[in-house]
Structures are given as C-alpha cells and as structure tokens.
Scaffold this active site. Structure first.
Site, PDB file in Angstrom:
ATOM      1  N   GLY D  15       0.834  -1.200   0.000  1.00 13.49           N
ATOM      2  CA  GLY D  15       0.000   0.000   0.000  1.00 13.49           C
ATOM      3  C   GLY D  15       0.867   1.248   0.000  1.00 13.49           C
ATOM      4  N   ARG D  76       0.866  -5.490  -6.030  1.00 11.41           N
ATOM      5  CA  ARG D  76       1.109  -6.778  -5.385  1.00 11.41           C
ATOM      6  C   ARG D  76       1.580  -7.758  -6.460  1.00 11.41           C
ATOM      7  NH1 ARG D  76      -4.172  -6.414  -2.783  1.00 11.41           N
ATOM      8  NH2 ARG D  76      -3.922  -5.051  -0.975  1.00 11.41           N
ATOM      9  N   ASP D 107       5.330  -4.567   6.205  1.00 13.77           N
ATOM     10  CA  ASP D 107       5.554  -5.965   6.596  1.00 13.77           C
ATOM     11  C   ASP D 107       5.756  -6.942   5.457  1.00 13.77           C
ATOM     12  OD1 ASP D 107       5.118  -5.418   9.223  1.00 13.77           O
ATOM     13  OD2 ASP D 107       3.848  -7.210   9.482  1.00 13.77           O
ATOM     14  N   THR D 130       4.339   2.997   5.456  1.00 10.45           N
ATOM     15  CA  THR D 130       2.954   2.563   5.663  1.00 10.45           C
ATOM     16  C   THR D 130       2.305   3.531   6.636  1.00 10.45           C
ATOM     17  OG1 THR D 130       1.565   0.947   6.812  1.00 10.45           O
ATOM     18  CG2 THR D 130       3.880   0.902   7.353  1.00 10.45           C
ATOM     19  N   ASP D 132       0.168   2.780   8.805  1.00  8.54           N
ATOM     20  CA  ASP D 132      -0.353   2.084   9.990  1.00  8.54           C
ATOM     21  C   ASP D 132       0.561   2.139  11.214  1.00  8.54           C
ATOM     22  OD1 ASP D 132      -2.773   1.323   8.861  1.00  8.54           O
ATOM     23  OD2 ASP D 132      -1.884  -0.448   7.924  1.00  8.54           O
ATOM     24  N   ASP D 134       2.811   0.150  12.151  1.00 12.40           N
ATOM     25  CA  ASP D 134       2.786  -1.160  12.807  1.00 12.40           C
ATOM     26  C   ASP D 134       4.082  -1.938  12.590  1.00 12.40           C
ATOM     27  OD1 ASP D 134       2.461  -1.443  10.103  1.00 12.40           O
ATOM     28  OD2 ASP D 134       0.903  -2.971  10.230  1.00 12.40           O
ATOM     29  N   ARG D 176      -6.384  -2.334  10.357  1.00 15.11           N
ATOM     30  CA  ARG D 176      -7.034  -3.636  10.398  1.00 15.11           C
ATOM     31  C   ARG D 176      -6.588  -4.425  11.617  1.00 15.11           C
ATOM     32  NH1 ARG D 176      -7.559  -5.260   4.228  1.00 15.11           N
ATOM     33  NH2 ARG D 176      -8.640  -3.275   4.107  1.00 15.11           N
TER      34      ARG D 176
END
Lengths: 328, 328, 328, 328
Positions: D15, D76, D107, D130, D132, D134, D176
């Site tokens: 993303g 992707r 990730d 990203t 996120d 994360d 998510r």
C-alpha cells in the site's frame, strides 16, 4: 401596514453548512449598525417554539466568521409542521417582542418560514444555507463553494493512491436530488466519469466509458457518484457490477459523508454570507417580507420565497459537455 | 478569410496564477477532442521567439489540474515588445505551422497578443490568468479565488496570535493598482480595516477607526493593506505612524508576498479554467479572433481583447459598505 | 512538607503557539478527573498579579483542542520581573486558594516560574509551549510541529511560482537564536540552501552554492533563512548581495512572519499537549515541583526547570548533512 | 564477501503512503552524491520480475518531495511469492547490474525482501512506508504522521456538523490489526470514545460510556473506530446497536477510507523520508544488508529486517489512559 422593525430574530434550520456562522455574524452586526436588537433563536423552529432565545450583540459574534457549523445549532421540528406548533412559535415570538425573522437554511426551512409568515402576517427573510446549491434564485448557496473544495481536496488525496496502484475508485458525494456538487467537484478533480441524478448513464455505458478511458492510456480512474444517482442501486452495487464486467480493475469505494458539511468556510462563502446578512436585514427594514436573498450576476437579488422553494435549478448542460471533453 | 485551424499554440505569460495548469490541460484536451494538434509554447512570448515548442497530447497533461504554477513556465520578453522580436515570433509560429494562439495571462500579455494579431493577421484568444481580478470582461480571473482563500487562511492564523496578545496587525496583500484581493479577503477574514488603492482613507481616519474599534470592545485588530494603497508610504510607514499615535498598541506587520500566487487551485478556479479552455479553442474554431474568454453571470462570454485591456474593473461599492457594517 | 493540592492554576505566557489550548484543556480535564479545582489565569503573570482568574470546569474547554492561540491569552509582564510584583502575585494566588501553578510557555516564562516558586515555596510545573523547539529536556515543544507544517505549506506555494519563473526566493522563517524551524522546514520543503544562526555560511559560499545549484540543472531555488542568521545583515541584504553577484537571477523575498505562530494544531501537537497536561497535573499531585514536562524517546519525562532553562538544544548535525546531500 | 556496490535499485511495494516519493528522492540523491547509479523499479516486485526499470538521476526527482503516492507505482505480485518468480527477479536484477535493493514498504514487502536476499545473497535494505505505524524498530513509519493529520482534519469537519445537530458520529479509520491511527487521531480529535483492535470494550460498556458522556453535558459525540475493532461486527452494526439502545441519539457513520493514504506529506514525514533514504544507501555502502532503517529517540537506527517483520508494536497504554482522562 407593517409595524416598525426594532427586534429581529435569527435562526439556522435544517442541515448545517459552512458560512452559516458568517451569516449569523452579519445579521447580528447589521442589526447593531442600525440600532436594532438581534435575538438568536437556538435549534431552529424547535427553539422558536420553546423560546430558546438569547440576545446577541456585536461582540458576541467575534471570531465566528471562520468557523464551520452553527453557533445557534440546528434541528428538525415535527411540532412546527403542525398549525398548533406554529401558533406556539408565534406566541413566543410576540412575547419576546420579535418583529421579524431571518431564517438561514434550505428548501424545507423556507417552506416553514413561508407558511409561518402567511398565517401570522409576520415578516420573514430567507438566506440560502445549504451545501447542495439546489435553491432557485441564487447562483450560489452558502456552503456550496466550501463543500466543493472539501470534495476536490479529498479526491486529490484519493487520486494519489489510485495512481500509485492503477485502481478505479468510486467516490460518493452528497446530492440526493441534484448533481451540482458531483458535477462541479468531478470536473474540478478531473474525474473520468461523473454520475448524477439528472442523467441516467446506464451501467453498460459506464462500462464502455471505463474501457475507453483505459484504452486511451489512463492507468487510474476516479468516478464521482452523487448520492441520488440512479445508474446503480448504490455505489457498492456499481462496484460489484464493474468488478464483474471489468475483472482487470481493482475497484475501491469512498463515501465522503458528513465531512462535506463542515470545515472553515472559503473566502467566497464568508463574503457571500456577509453580503446576504446585510441585505436580509436591510430588506426587512425596507418593509419587504417573504423574500429570499440571493446572488445573481455578482449582485444581491431578492426572490419571492415561494418561487425559491418551487423553482428548479437545472444542471449546467455546458458543464456536462466540458466534463465530456476533459475526459478525452 | 481565415485559414482552417488545425494547429493551436498555447502559452502562459506574465505572473503565474493558480488555475493556469488547469487551463492548459483544458486547451490541450479540447484540441484533442476536436482532432487538432496542440503545441505548448514555453516561457511565454520569449519561447515563441526562440521556438521553444513541444506538442502536447491529451495524456501529457494528466494530473496537472490540481497543481499551482504553470508547466509551460512564464517569463517576460523585452524582445517581443519590439517589432523585430514579434516578426521573429511570427516566423517561428509559421514554421511550426501554428494557425492560432491561446494566451493565458493578464493585461500586459493581452496587449502583446493584440498587437501580434493585428500585425500578422494571426488569430489569438485570451484567457485571463492573474490573481488580481483586474481584467474587464470577466467577473473572475483564474487564480483570484484561490488567492483569496490563501489570504484568509493566512490571516486566520495571524488572528490566532493577534487575539492571544491583544495586538494590532498590518497584513499586506497583493494588489498594486486594484484592491479586489484586499477588500474581499479583508471582509472574509473579518478585518477591522481595509486599505485599498481606490480609496485614500487618510492616516488620521485610520487612527480614529482603530480607536473606535478598541472602544467597541475589540481586543485585537487586523488591518488588511493592498500593496498599492496610498494611506501611508508603505505598510511599515503605517506601523510607525500608528505606534506613535496609539502607543497602547503593539503593532506587527506581515507581508504575505508570493505565496499568494501559488498553491493548488480551488475547485472554482479548476472548473473555470476547464470551461475557459473549451470556450477559447471552440471560439477559434468558430472563426473568432482577438477576444478574451470570460465569465459573466455564470456563463462563458467573449470580450474584444482591446476592451479587456482598456476597460476598468471598479471596486465593489456595496462590498465596501458591507465591510463598514461588519466592523460595527 | 508540601500541602495537599486541591486547586491548580493554569496560565499561558510568552509568545503563543499552536497546542496551547489543547494543553489548557488537558490540564483542566485532568484536574476534573482527579476532583481538583482548576483556575484559569488570564494574560500570564500580569493576570496573576491582577487576579484575572476564572474557574474552569471540564465542559468549559469543549471544542478548543483544535484552535490556535490561547483562550487564556498571553502577555508580557514587566511587573512580574520585580520582587514587588511577584509578591503581589503570590498574595493573589493565596487569596484565590491556589496550591500550585502550571505554566505553559517558553524560556522566559519558566525563569519567572522558577524564581516565583523559590521565593514563595510554591509548587510549579512547566509545559514547553513555543514554536522554536529551543527548550532543553524535550525533543519537541508544543507548536513546533504545526509551525513546520505551516512553513512547508507556504514554501510549497512559493515553489510553484519560483518554478514557473526560474526565480530565486529567500524565505525568512522564525528562529532568532536557533535554526530548528529553518533546518527542518528547509529539508521538508526541499530548499536549495538553509541559513541558520548556528552556522555562518558566508556570503561567498552562498554564491558558490547557488552557482552550483544552477549548474546542476535547477531552474529555481529556495533559500530558507532563519531570522537570526548572520550570513547577511538581514534577508534583504542577502537579496541585494546576490543580485549584484548573480545578475542572471531574479530574486524575491518572502517573510513568513506571525502566521507561523497560529493555525489549528497538528495531530502530533494535540496529542503531545494532551499527554503533557496529564503529566503536569499528576506530577504536582505526586509532590513534584519545579520541573518541566517533556517528551523523550516517545515517553513523558521530567526535567528540572532550571536545567530546561539553562540547557542548550544543539542543531542536528546529521540533518545538516542530510540537507547537503539532498541538494545534490 | 560482498561485492562493491555501484548500482542500487529502489522500489515501493504494498500500500502506498505519503512520504514514499520523498524517500525515493532521498535514495536517488544519496546515490548521486556518492556517485552511484540509481535504478527505479516500477510496480514493486512485479516490476522487478518484468524488468520495468528506469535509471534515475538527481534531477529526475525534482519537485516530488511534496507529492503523495509514489512515482514508482506499487503493486502486489503473486509471482514473487513463488521461488520461480523470485529467480526471474534475481536474473533481472543481475542483468541490469543491480548490486543492492532498497525496498520502501510494509511488513509483507519486507518479508519478500528478506527471502529474496537470503536465497540470492543479495543486499537489501528496508524503509518502513505505511500509514499504519505497525512496524517494529521505528517509532514512526513514513506516512503515519500525515495520515493522522488527514484524519483529525476530517473529524474536525465532522465535529462542526455533529455539534450543530447534537448528533453521534461513528468515524471508521484505517487499522485492520493495530489501533495506532485510531488512538492517536482519536485523542487528537477529542473523540469521546476510541475503539481499537487491541481492546474489546464490549457493546454494553460503549453504551454506558455514551450515557455518561451525555450526562456530563456533552451534546455531541464522536466515536473513532479502527477498521479492525471487534466491539461490533463493523461500524454499521455498532450504529444499529446504539440506535436501539439509545433511541435519543441520531447516529451517523463516516468511513474515511483511502483518502487517509494520500495527500501531501507533513514536514515530519518529508524530513523522516529524507533521513531514511540517506541512511539506507549509506548502510548498504557500509556493507550492511537485511536491515530496516528506523527512527528511535530522534536518531536513525537499524533493525534486522526479520525482527522488524516479526516484532510487535504494542499500543501505548499511557495514551489509552490519557484518552480516558480527556473524556472526563
């Protein structure tokens, strides 16, 4: 013969829109300028019924010209739709000594104002506050310009990610009955396709158009869809239809929602609100009633409020054509 | 009788403004739509003289609608002001096979276009691109709306700090000869005083007005000053005068400068640019020449380019009055 | 031994910065959470001396987290610099029943707090609110992040017009003694050169660097100059020097000024303010005094307030190097 | 022993996020600074397999530092998940003469890089891109700060309309598996409740909390919900549950969606990207491989890429507590 006007009530009613506070400020300050008392009525017609009033002086509206929403709050009132409710409202208005009312709102609010005015021979003046730009008698409603900027800024962001991934995005924007936001923001955001309630493109032609767009070398596409568009059942229905018929596309949906109603108003909306507030108060002082203030050809103009309510604002056919040419 | 138009040149000239790229895109895509070749001319008239050309197809203008500045660059050309320079420019235009020219710019650029067109019987069409909104024949020039938003957003920020410290700010905005930006952005930003070239308030009345403003309970003040205002020698001169005469004020100056010329265009400027580009190309196809495209009463309109150059755009007296009332 | 804390005063002092309101809100709500009374002190130390107090409950700070400036206003107080003034301030604090003070401000404000605390054995806690990021003991002061975004957005706009005209811009940003804003916003805006107080580049090397930049194919250049930079006498002096030595350049100057202090705070500044307010109040409850709350390695940390005042925050040498590499 | 590095490939994968272009620019210019060739690989691993390469020199990345998305595009690649696909990718890399790879992504992209590196003894370096946040080994991923600002600005707008109508809004934000965006943007936007995947509040407690909020005098409420929250089946399920149990509330839902991934990066993300790009290239030059570049305590830090992938980033418990206190 109408009574001399010494005390004016102001309210916001229906869905809020950016510029309402600027309009309230203008009404309040124009009253102060003319040595009238201005009374803020909270929560629209429901507040009128409940006597939720507060006198507003020139300083009480400092630093609100740039704020979204409405300091007077807004609400729907079922009670005001009944004769009984309106009678109470009139009684409240008289008790407080109100001589006239400025209503900032849309269609529904103006209908209420009109009936209230006729039943009670009470002077009212409307200021069109709605992001939808669907009011006859003004080329621009308060909040419309701001909402357009909000939408194109959001789509600019979505375009970033659409371009990075060669994706197709359906972006739903407000407009249950009219496509003004979709058409203008769609052209402004360079959308590849714009779906509006006034036109039924048909799903097949949408597919054709998307194929053409890709064939012409575009790697990503934005389709702007007005809430009220009837091409699909809704924007998700469209997504599934396209994914079935154009499996090479990854489709994403964005529903912009209520952020379109908020935000600091654009300069245009602030200036328009300032002008409209002055015009509304001074028109009441001139003995006028049952009009809506609007802007036509860069000038303030009055439209009988019943015409404003009944009139239709057609979609701009020239702009539809411009949109087609832009997607060449 | 004019030759059939098959190849159109497009350039930006003079100071840049937000929306120029959107107008270039529109000219390019309208050409593509009508199967014409579109040739980008870099750096304005200087690039025309030097043959700095590039053919632009529909895809070459992807993703520029939301970008400030101009991908074609802009420059001043002393050479083009001479007959000799213009003759070379015409030779270049003919060599490249150009049949017409779309010039996106302001006053000066249009004057050049007009002379060039007359000397060489060459079709030209103007699109008004300037933040100053000082062109006759259009209620809005490209970039004006965006600049207004840039200015009010900047003043909103300055207001935060002005309010926190009970300070007086002079904010200088663009406008050497006209006060449109100052007046509209001043009203939009809720300025306590607006100084424009069209009116000489006089330093004494400025002091009176600031005293009145403070007496009415305002703890901070913003004075918007157009570059070309003549109340003081310049904005710093005003600051010293006020500090001398109102020692209780802490005065600060902000000169907004060139950020007013840049930024992503507003939705209004993008749509306007898209419409103007279509109108410019299609008017040339209709055999028209020496006009400027404008917007009047929400519709596209043509104005003879000499009128656009000579005409005056008066300051809006009604808005001046609104401004006075708002500072009650 | 310190008295139990039941009533905490909060003030903003010195130059305002975005996030101050979010910090006030946090102090107020943390007090409410712990069933303490929170008293807002208006106009900094001057308001403390004059007893300009107002009790603030949790609801009184609704909807201020996103507002620039400070609802408590700020001011400089000459009186508080005298022992006499501070004695009156202490008397006022005792009269109102204040048990501790949270001061949101910068260096100067903390020095005042420290002296006041020592003279009167009165618990104080500092929250660093300044856009300059020049306080030892925290990697980020309130408002710094927002100011950086304001600056890069302004320079992005200036870049549009610089690129369109192949111009050189000097952009002056805040930072009288430190170059944090200039260096970070300069890197963020992709500036070709960054001039900071910590380094004297020298006018000759500036000229060399600009020549190199042009030789490498760059057609426009942005030079970010901190107010306190000593390369030239000031930013206009630099302009004249460059115009003399590089006559091929058109040079423009932009002084961003006080808009850097205002605006809606960034998410970072809002969250940081919220965390700092909690930490300040709870540290006072823990019996701590004379500390400043800061953030280090993503965690809240206390620094003795005298260290915060005396300590130095060095310019980031690694980032200077990054800046050099980026202008390759 | 590793070969001398002369040619570095750079790609974006997974993303997209704001700051990716700034990181590409930094990698390209750091290569230029060290006289290395830099090769852009388009569409992530799929482009590596297909040999979709382009050499990038210092000037090719002009004016992208402030653009959202990624000029290298992202995609992707199912093929790259197979050994066969990776073998082709390696062959392509060798053919082009690549000596090392910088992968900007999250990730999944890092896992791919790690396997590719191990299978082929090929130097790789990761940059965490990203929204996120994360990724273990960095306190901030590229795009996270920008996304937080996008979310709070959107919620500020929604707050305007929520306050005007005394409504309850559920605002779904990205996340998510992790609640970093929801928690930080929720605190920053002053949300009354924040629902994250890491905590299951339970529907009953949500109702209790909303009741408490209203009882405390709040007239509108914003509930921020991370995509991955498990309190309800989804955000619409929550809406229906609340409407059933708190019929006095008008509930609205806003799903912010992909606009969170786009937009011009914040100053923080631009500076971070610039620093990370330098660190990534110079670490490869130092002979390091299989690391991810991160920021820890304001400094660049390397983390073995397998730890970055496997590690967990826990939700900030202190900030959860701050959030509770703020809703007092």
């Amino acid at each position: 013969m109408s009574k001399k006007i010494e005390r004016i009530g102001v309210m916001t009613s229906g869905g809020d829109s950016p510029g309402m506070n600027a309009a309230i400020r203008s009404v309040v300050r124009t009253c102060a300028y003319h040595k009238l008392e201005c009374v803020g009525i909270y929560r629209g017609y429901q507040g009128l019924i409940e006597g939720d009033f507060k006198t507003l002086d020139a300083r009480s509206v400092n630093n609100i010209i740039n704020k979204g929403g409405t300091i007077l709050k807004s609400a729907r009132s079922k009670e005001f739709r009944t004769r009984e409710g309106r009678d109470i409202a009139f009684k409240m208005a008289k008790e407080k000594g109100l001589d006239a009312l400025v209503v900032i709102g849309g269609d529904g609010s103006f209908t209420g104002a009109m009936i209230f005015s006729q039943e009670n021979d009470f002077p009212v003046m409307g200021i069109p506050g709605t992001i939808d730009n669907d009011i006859y008698g003004t080329s621009s409603t308060l909040g419309y310009d701001t909402a357009l900027n909000t939408v194109v800024e959001a789509i600019d962001k979505i375009r970033d990610t659409a371009s990075s991934h060669n994706r197709l995005f359906f972006v739903e924007v407000m407009g249950r009955d009219v496509g003004h936001i979709a058409l203008n923001a769609g052209v402004g955001a360079g959308a590849e396709e714009i779906l509006i309630p006034e036109e039924d493109l048909g799903k097949e032609r949408l597919i054709e158009s998307l194929k053409r767009s890709r064939a012409s070398g575009k790697s990503s596409s934005i389709v702007v869809v007005a809430e009220g568009d009837k091409t699909g059942e809704n924007v998700f229905d469209l997504k599934y239809y396209v994914e079935e018929n154009l499996p090479e596309y990854e489709v994403r949906v964005s529903v912009l929602g209520h952020m379109q109603r908020g935000g600091s108003p654009s300069c245009w909306d602030r200036v328009l609100a300032s002008r409209m507030g002055v015009k509304a108060v001074e028109s009441l002082l001139d003995g006028k009633t049952n009009y809506m203030v609007g802007i036509k050809d860069s000038m303030m103009a009055l439209t009988p409020i019943d015409q404003a309510v009944k009139g239709k604002t057609d979609i701009d056919l020239e702009l539809l054509r411009v949109s087609d040419i832009m997607t060449t």
